[in-house]
Every structure is written in C-alpha cells, then in structure tokens.
Design an enzyme around this catalytic site. Structure first.
Site, PDB file in Angstrom:
ATOM      1  N   HIS A  70       0.758  -1.111   0.098  1.00 21.22           N
ATOM      2  CA  HIS A  70       0.043   0.049  -0.001  1.00 21.22           C
ATOM      3  C   HIS A  70       1.041   1.303  -0.183  1.00 21.22           C
ATOM      4  CE1 HIS A  70      -3.781  -2.148   0.899  1.00 21.22           C
ATOM      5  NE2 HIS A  70      -2.970  -2.780   1.433  1.00 21.22           N
ATOM      6  N   ASN A 143     -10.429  -2.772   2.454  1.00 24.12           N
ATOM      7  CA  ASN A 143     -10.021  -3.073   1.114  1.00 24.12           C
ATOM      8  C   ASN A 143     -11.188  -2.674   0.252  1.00 24.12           C
ATOM      9  OD1 ASN A 143      -7.208  -3.354   1.259  1.00 24.12           O
ATOM     10  ND2 ASN A 143      -7.484  -5.802   1.260  1.00 24.12           N
ATOM     11  N   HIS A 334      -4.090   0.922  11.922  1.00 24.88           N
ATOM     12  CA  HIS A 334      -3.725  -0.383  12.625  1.00 24.88           C
ATOM     13  C   HIS A 334      -5.085  -1.068  12.947  1.00 24.88           C
ATOM     14  CE1 HIS A 334      -2.586  -3.281  15.184  1.00 24.88           C
ATOM     15  NE2 HIS A 334      -1.858  -2.724  15.790  1.00 24.88           N
TER      16      HIS A 334
HETATM   17 FE1  HDD Z   1      -2.447  -4.790   5.582  1.00 20.22          FE
HETATM   18  C1  HDD Z   1      -1.221  -1.746   5.120  1.00 20.22           C
HETATM   19  C2  HDD Z   1      -5.624  -3.609   4.386  1.00 20.22           C
HETATM   20  C3  HDD Z   1      -4.099  -8.101   5.379  1.00 20.22           C
HETATM   21  C4  HDD Z   1       0.255  -6.053   6.876  1.00 20.22           C
HETATM   22  N1  HDD Z   1      -3.208  -2.967   4.728  1.00 20.22           N
HETATM   23  C5  HDD Z   1      -2.557  -1.901   4.609  1.00 20.22           C
HETATM   24  C6  HDD Z   1      -3.389  -0.812   4.280  1.00 20.22           C
HETATM   25  C7  HDD Z   1      -4.590  -1.381   3.922  1.00 20.22           C
HETATM   26  C8  HDD Z   1      -4.510  -2.640   4.247  1.00 20.22           C
HETATM   27  C9  HDD Z   1      -5.664  -0.665   3.371  1.00 20.22           C
HETATM   28  C10 HDD Z   1      -2.776   0.706   4.138  1.00 20.22           C
HETATM   29  C11 HDD Z   1      -2.821   1.571   5.028  1.00 20.22           C
HETATM   30  C12 HDD Z   1      -2.496   2.927   4.750  1.00 20.22           C
HETATM   31  O1  HDD Z   1      -3.147   3.491   4.126  1.00 20.22           O
HETATM   32  O2  HDD Z   1      -1.384   3.497   5.412  1.00 20.22           O
HETATM   33  N2  HDD Z   1      -4.453  -5.720   4.864  1.00 20.22           N
HETATM   34  C13 HDD Z   1      -5.514  -4.984   4.581  1.00 20.22           C
HETATM   35  C14 HDD Z   1      -6.549  -5.664   4.641  1.00 20.22           C
HETATM   36  C15 HDD Z   1      -6.091  -6.924   4.946  1.00 20.22           C
HETATM   37  C16 HDD Z   1      -4.989  -6.899   5.100  1.00 20.22           C
HETATM   38  C17 HDD Z   1      -8.272  -5.441   4.368  1.00 20.22           C
HETATM   39  C18 HDD Z   1      -6.785  -8.289   4.914  1.00 20.22           C
HETATM   40  C19 HDD Z   1      -8.132  -8.531   5.342  1.00 20.22           C
HETATM   41  N3  HDD Z   1      -2.038  -6.720   6.096  1.00 20.22           N
HETATM   42  C20 HDD Z   1      -2.742  -7.958   5.945  1.00 20.22           C
HETATM   43  C21 HDD Z   1      -1.880  -9.016   6.794  1.00 20.22           C
HETATM   44  C22 HDD Z   1      -0.785  -8.120   7.208  1.00 20.22           C
HETATM   45  C23 HDD Z   1      -0.906  -6.891   6.766  1.00 20.22           C
HETATM   46  C24 HDD Z   1      -2.414 -10.398   6.861  1.00 20.22           C
HETATM   47  C25 HDD Z   1       0.454  -9.057   7.654  1.00 20.22           C
HETATM   48  C26 HDD Z   1       0.197  -9.942   8.719  1.00 20.22           C
HETATM   49  N4  HDD Z   1      -0.886  -4.183   5.920  1.00 20.22           N
HETATM   50  C27 HDD Z   1       0.308  -4.631   6.415  1.00 20.22           C
HETATM   51  C28 HDD Z   1       1.422  -3.866   6.941  1.00 20.22           C
HETATM   52  C29 HDD Z   1       0.812  -2.460   6.269  1.00 20.22           C
HETATM   53  C30 HDD Z   1      -0.372  -2.627   5.571  1.00 20.22           C
HETATM   54  C31 HDD Z   1       2.777  -4.237   6.403  1.00 20.22           C
HETATM   55  C32 HDD Z   1       1.911  -1.714   5.324  1.00 20.22           C
HETATM   56  C33 HDD Z   1       1.815  -0.220   5.634  1.00 20.22           C
HETATM   57  C34 HDD Z   1       1.338  -0.489   6.952  1.00 20.22           C
HETATM   58  O3  HDD Z   1       0.721  -1.546   7.180  1.00 20.22           O
HETATM   59  O4  HDD Z   1       0.960   0.757   7.854  1.00 20.22           O
HETATM   60  O5  HDD Z   1       1.655  -3.701   8.047  1.00 20.22           O
END
Ligand code: HDD
Length: 664
Positions: A70, A143, A334
């Site tokens: 993202h 999402n 978060h």
């Molecule tokens: Fe995630 C970012 C949505 C599964 C780990 N995620 C991130 C963002 C969105 C989502 C919208 C961007 C937030 C922003 O604008 O800063 N992610 C989802 C959805 C998931 C999902 C709807 C499934 C239902 N994500 C998911 C899993 C993991 C992560 C299973 C790890 C175990 N996601 C992250 C992250 C991010 C992230 C690596 C990258 C940047 C951040 O968090 O702040 O931690």
C-alpha cells in the site's frame, strides 16, 4: 486552515505563506541562501559552512521507507455521522450518537506498486479510515474487495514476496501478471476466490469515489450489556461501483498516472465531496455456525441476499490535506486501534494483522512515538506511563511514570468499564496448541464459483480476458499449473477459454466446482448510477460559435457533468478560452465525448479519439453541424450510445449515466 482540520489538531502547523526571515533550524537568520561558503569565489567549499551542512543533511534524510504494501496512497479529511443509534449492537459512542460528526481521515491506496507507480494497475485498493472519536482512534483498515488471498497471516510475507516485482530484476512494477504471483496462487488455492475478484473489473476502479469498501474480517460489536454480535463492515459509494476497461487503464496510466488521485483532489477543491455510506452485516453470536461456511474464514463473504447490509451512517470526504508527507505519508493505520464496543474475532488473518501494523510503523516512522505525529494523535486526552524513546515530542512533567503509585495519587488511573474503559469481550476459548487450520476452512472453490455465477455476461468476459492477459505473461509451466490447479477447480468454461487463448491443452478431467448459487449484489451492474462528477470531453473546431459552446456547457453542467473543451491548440472563442488541447488530454481521461464541428475540417486526433472512445464503449454525442464526421468513422450515428445532443440530449445523458454502452 479550516475549522475541521484545526479540530483534528493539537496539529502543529507552520504557515509558510506568512512573511518570515529564513533561518537555520536553530533560529539563526541567514543573510544568504544561494552560495556556499568558499575560500575565494572560485575556491573550495569550507567545512565550516554550518548552513550548507545543515541544509544538505536534512535533505539527505528527507525520505522514509515507503510502506511495504500500500505504498502508493492518497488521503482526504472528512467526517462521519451515524443515522440512528446502534446501541443495540455496540457501546461505541460514535455509533450511538446521531448528529455527532466524528472527524475522519481516509487513505486510498494500491497495494503492490511503489509510491511512484500508476493509479490504475490491476490491483486491490486499500480504503483505510481513521475515526478520531472521543474515546480514542478507531481505524477501519479496509480494502475494495471483501475477501483476502489467505486464511492465516503467517502466509502474508510469502504472498507479498510473490506479488511484488520479482527479486532478481525488480520486474514488473505494480502488476500481478508475472510468474511468481501465479505460482503462489496456484500452489495456495485458498486464494481462488480473491483471484476471481482481482481478475474482475473491481481491480480497475474508474474513481476512488466509485468503489466499495470492505472490512474483510468478521469483527465483533459489543453492547452496554456485554452482548456480542458478529459484524462485517461495508462502505457503499454514493456514485455506484464502476470500472475502466483494461485497454483503457493501460492508456490512462500512460496519459495521466495520477488519474484517480487527481480527480478526487480536483472534485474536493471544487466543493464536490466523496460520499460513502457505512453498512453493517450482523450475525448474532448464537448463529455463529448457521452459515454454510466458517464465518471466521477471511476468504468467504456473507452474501448480501442472505445477510442484508444495514445502512447505518455516512462518510463525507471533503477536505484535501495541507501537506502530503506530514499527513498522507505519516498516517499510521492499525486494525487493532479499536474503541469500547468494537472487538476482534479469532479470524487467524486478523489476529496476525494485530501484530504487524505497529511493528511496521516502528521502522517506517522511526520509533515508538509515531502516535504523537499530528495526523496520528487522538483528539481526546491521552495519558499513560510510556516515556522517552526516539522522537519524543512531549515534556512529561512530574516524578512518576509507573503504575501503581502513591506519590501521584496513582495517576493516570485505569477507568472502569462501566465508566467507559475498554474491556475485552470475555469470549470462552479452549484448545490444544497446534499449528493447524480448522477443517471448516477447507472449501476453497465454492465462493470463487459464486462470484463467477453472479457476474453479468460482460463482467464474466472481462475476467476471462484478464486471465488470458495475465497468464499470457507467464512461462508455460506456470500457465499450466494455474489452469490445472486453480481455474479447472472453479469453472470449466473459463478454463477452456483461457487454456485455448494461452496455448495450453485443457485438463482432461472436469473438476469444476458445482456450486450453483448466485449473489446479484456482487455484480457492479447492480450498484448505483449517477451523472454527478461524470466527465465529458467536448472536442471542437475553432469555428464553432461562442453561443453554441455556452449553451452546450450550461446544459451539461446542469446535469452534474464536468465539461472540458478540447481542440488542436488553445483558442479564445468570444470570451471563452478553451481548456485543453490534444497535446494535454485524450479521450481515455473522460467518461464521454462530444464532437462539435463547424465548417472547418476537424484536426486529425478527433477521429482517433472518437474511434477509441467508441471502442471503450463510451457515450458519444455530436452537435447539429457535425453529422458529416461520420463519413470518416467506422461507426454510425445510429449506433447504440451515439446521440445528437441538440435533438436527443436525454439519450446521450442516459448513455453517460449508464457508465458504458456494454451492448454496443
Ligand atoms: Fe494490510 C497496510 C488492508 C492484510 C500488513 N493493509 C495496509 C493498508 C490497508 C490494508 C488498507 C494501507 C494502510 C494505509 O493507508 O496506510 N491488509 C488490509 C486488509 C487485509 C490486510 C483489508 C486483509 C483483510 N495486512 C494484511 C496482513 C498483514 C498486513 C495479513 C500482515 C500480517 N498491511 C500490513 C502492513 C501495512 C499494511 C505491512 C503496510 C503499511 C502499514 O501496514 O501501515 O503492516
């Protein structure tokens, strides 16, 4: 700065529009900012030049790591209001006080591409909203697709490694059309349902305001009596859910890489907000096992026909940021940021996310005090015994930083649940420690088939075409694997079509899912349609009368359309100065096209633009003197979605409102 953003404050702003002396970071006014300090005009630069060193060092450190996923995002401020109290489900104050406007910050994003990638790759879109409530921040990190690629968060790093550019050559950027992605999804078939969504038109949103949002997981709402309901969160866009075509997306990405974000920015600057309604699907706790799938499985959606979406509130996004880095880049979402009345379930994907998001901010935002960055700060008071650390912005007064204490009368003190303190739902859990997945998670294909069954003919064809494109980009053994292990388990017709297109022999065994239900709510054609914010590019020759231009513009604008005049160069016709030229825009950047012609021969790009707009199924209008243009075109005035805007304006508007003329 307006009030709403100020309310969000304790935000430290520096107004660079005000008169000020240029100083160093220590406040020392500098008399010169263009020349470094040298020994002689042509001599070496001196180490002593503190101004040069400070300026350069700061510059060298300006970038922070982009988000691991993202990375490319665009965010907007706004507010949320609940229509009626939801106290029967939850004690969350922002969901029980109609009339109360809760400030929000929403960040839309693509997933796989880097920060500088294009707006319309084939990808999932993030839709993350931070609600600054009186009880602390609640983040709905959603999402635009309601399911996910995997059932357990431990697989997330593998999946992301597979979908990101391949590690040896960093190709391709922001795309799933490559070997490692298709290898992963073929070997991990729990992804089947999500792959269908990703190959569908949902992956190519026409606008950030024309996509749905989904919290994906099953969360829990808990009311004041401690009763719990399972819930899925939805965002329903006012303008409906609409797409661009893949051929069009590829052209848009070249013509205007910022297509989606620019539209949202400009509409908000014009005073047109983006609006979404919050929807809830609710299942009482006692019905946990009533569905034909496990409601904790994040690869399953709850068909809206079986569990209706209750519309409960409105999100209005109406203010652009003041500074992209400070707000959009530094915002930290978060799924674990909850408020009293909202709780988690044992969905193993959600549980893993609860670890990952704080962890990623520690590296990305440089330490444990990222909650003090203005965009991340709660608007309600906050106090605890956490101290120090990198980038500590506060001066905590007093002697105690521990609980319990007598010196400071045990302040800050935990707040009892009855008075509003957060209390976890006391779910009963029992079990052995195992690395395993529940049997109830093993059906990977029924809902992939449900999704396909629910598509219109056009949408289904787009999925077939997307698969043919994507697998066509992969090596032969990857294509075969995907067709045998994934597609053939979902749908035979799709398998045969794609296999034929990509040169693979269709598998001898028919193994398709026999699931036969449909969920009409999954088709984008069953969402809302509106003329508001739709765009029309009016191509013209400079001999068109000023009056005609004025009349055309006003009657289209009356309907909510946004009108842009385009010609071969910038002309002034009467007191109208044309907006754009064929050098600066192209028909792919508009929802519809009108040709207004005088006696003059139209410039060459007019013909090309009309042909492409027609191919992309767009509404095409023509003025009274423009009839002879059809002699130069491969389609006629009588084709579907082609209308004379003087005689049959309603037909033209109907075609624009319908988004695309699919039956052309
Ligand atoms: Fe995630 C970012 C949505 C599964 C780990 N995620 C991130 C963002 C969105 C989502 C919208 C961007 C937030 C922003 O604008 O800063 N992610 C989802 C959805 C998931 C999902 C709807 C499934 C239902 N994500 C998911 C899993 C993991 C992560 C299973 C790890 C175990 N996601 C992250 C992250 C991010 C992230 C690596 C990258 C940047 C951040 O968090 O702040 O931690």
């Amino acid at each position: 700065m307006s009030r709403k953003k100020d309310e969000l404050n304790q935000r430290d702003t520096i107004d660079n529009t005000k008169e000020a002396s240029l100083t160093t970071n220590q406040g020392l006014p500098m008399s010169e900012d263009e020349f470094s300090l040298k020994a002689g005009e042509r001599g070496p630069t001196l180490m002593e030049d503190f101004h040069f060193r400070e300026k350069m060092t700061h510059f060298d450190h300006e970038r922070i790591p982009e988000r691991i996923v993202h990375a490319r995002g665009f965010a907007v401020h706004g507010e949320f209001e609940v229509y009626e109290s939801l106290e029967k489900y939850t004690r969350a104050k922002f969901l029980t006080e109609p009339g109360k406007k809760t400030p929000v910050f929403t960040r839309f994003s693509t997933v796989a591409g880097n920060r500088g990638s294009m707006d319309i790759p084939r990808d999932v879109r993030g839709f993350a909203t931070k609600f600054y409530t009186d009880e602390g921040n609640f983040d709905l990190v959603a999402n635009n697709m309601p399911v996910f690629f995997m059932q357990d968060a431990i697989k997330f790093p593998d999946f992301v490694h597979a979908v990101k550019p391949e590690p040896h050559n960093e190709i391709p950027q922001a795309a799933s059309a490559h070997n490692t992605f298709w290898d992963w999804v073929s070997e991990n078939t729990e992804s089947a349902h999500m792959v269908m969504w990703l190959m569908s038109d949902r992956a190519l949103p026409r606008s950030l305001t024309m996509m749905e949002g989904f919290g994906v997981h099953t969360f829990r709402l808990v009311n004041a009596e401690g009763r719990s309901h399972f819930v899925k969160f939805h965002w329903k866009p006012k303008f409906g859910t609409h797409q661009v075509l893949w051929d069009e997306a590829q052209m848009i990405n070249g013509k205007n890489i910022d297509f989606n974000r620019m539209e949202l920015w400009q509409n908000i600057e014009k005073g047109i907000p983006a609006e979404f309604e919050l929807g809830l699907q609710v299942i009482p706790e006692e019905d946990e096992f009533e569905m034909e799938f496990d409601i904790l499985d994040p690869t399953k959606l709850w068909p809206e026909e079986e569990v209706p979406v209750q519309i409960v509130g409105k999100l209005t996004l109406n203010q652009n940021v003041d500074n992209y880095f400070a707000e959009t880049e530094q915002v930290a979402f978060h799924p674990g940021h909850v408020v009293p009345g909202i709780d988690f379930t044992n969905d193993p994907l959600l549980q893993g996310r609860l670890f990952s998001y704080t962890d990623t901010q520690l590296i990305r935002l440089g330490g444990p005090n990222f909650h003090q960055i203005p965009i991340n700060r709660p608007v309600c008071p906050f106090a605890n015994n956490q101290r120090d650390g990198y980038n500590q912005m506060y001066i905590h007064k007093g002697k105690t930083s521990y609980h319990k204490n007598a010196i400071n009368n045990n302040q800050p003190e935990p707040l009892a649940a009855e008075k509003g303190g957060y209390e976890h739902y006391s779910e009963k859990v029992e079990g052995r420690k195992v690395r395993a997945r529940s049997e109830s998670f093993t059906d990977h294909f029924s809902q992939a088939k449900l999704f396909l069954n629910s598509m219109s003919e056009t949408e289904r064809q787009h999925i077939y075409d997307a698969l043919s494109f994507e697998l066509g980009k992969c090596d032969m053994e990857i294509r075969e694997n995907a067709i045998y292990k994934l597609l053939n388990k979902i749908d035979r017709d799709m398998t045969e079509y794609v296999a034929d297109r990509v040169g693979v022999e269709a598998p001898p065994e028919v193994e398709e899912s026999t699931y036969s239900k449909r969920s009409p709510a999954l088709s984008m054609e069953n969402t809302d349609f509106s003329l508001e914010t739709r765009t029309v590019g009016v191509m013209l020759t400079p001999d068109v009368a000023e009056q005609t231009l004025k009349e055309t513009k006003s009657k289209l604008e009356e309907q909510g359309l946004q009108v842009t005049f385009i010609s071969d160069k910038i002309y002034k016709i009467g007191d109208i100065t044309l907006d754009e030229t064929f050098d600066t825009v192209h028909c792919v950047l508009f929802d519809s096209i009108i040709i207004l012609k005088g006696e003059e021969k139209p410039p060459a790009p007019v013909i090309e633009n009309l042909e492409i707009a027609y191919k992309h199924k767009k509404a095409i209008g023509y003025g009274i003197d423009s009839g002879d243009i059809f002699d130069m075109l491969s389609f006629t005035k009588n084709d579907k979605g082609v209308a004379d805007i003087e005689q049959d304006l309603d037909d033209f508007l109907e075609a624009v409102k319908g988004h695309r003329v699919w039956n052309r």
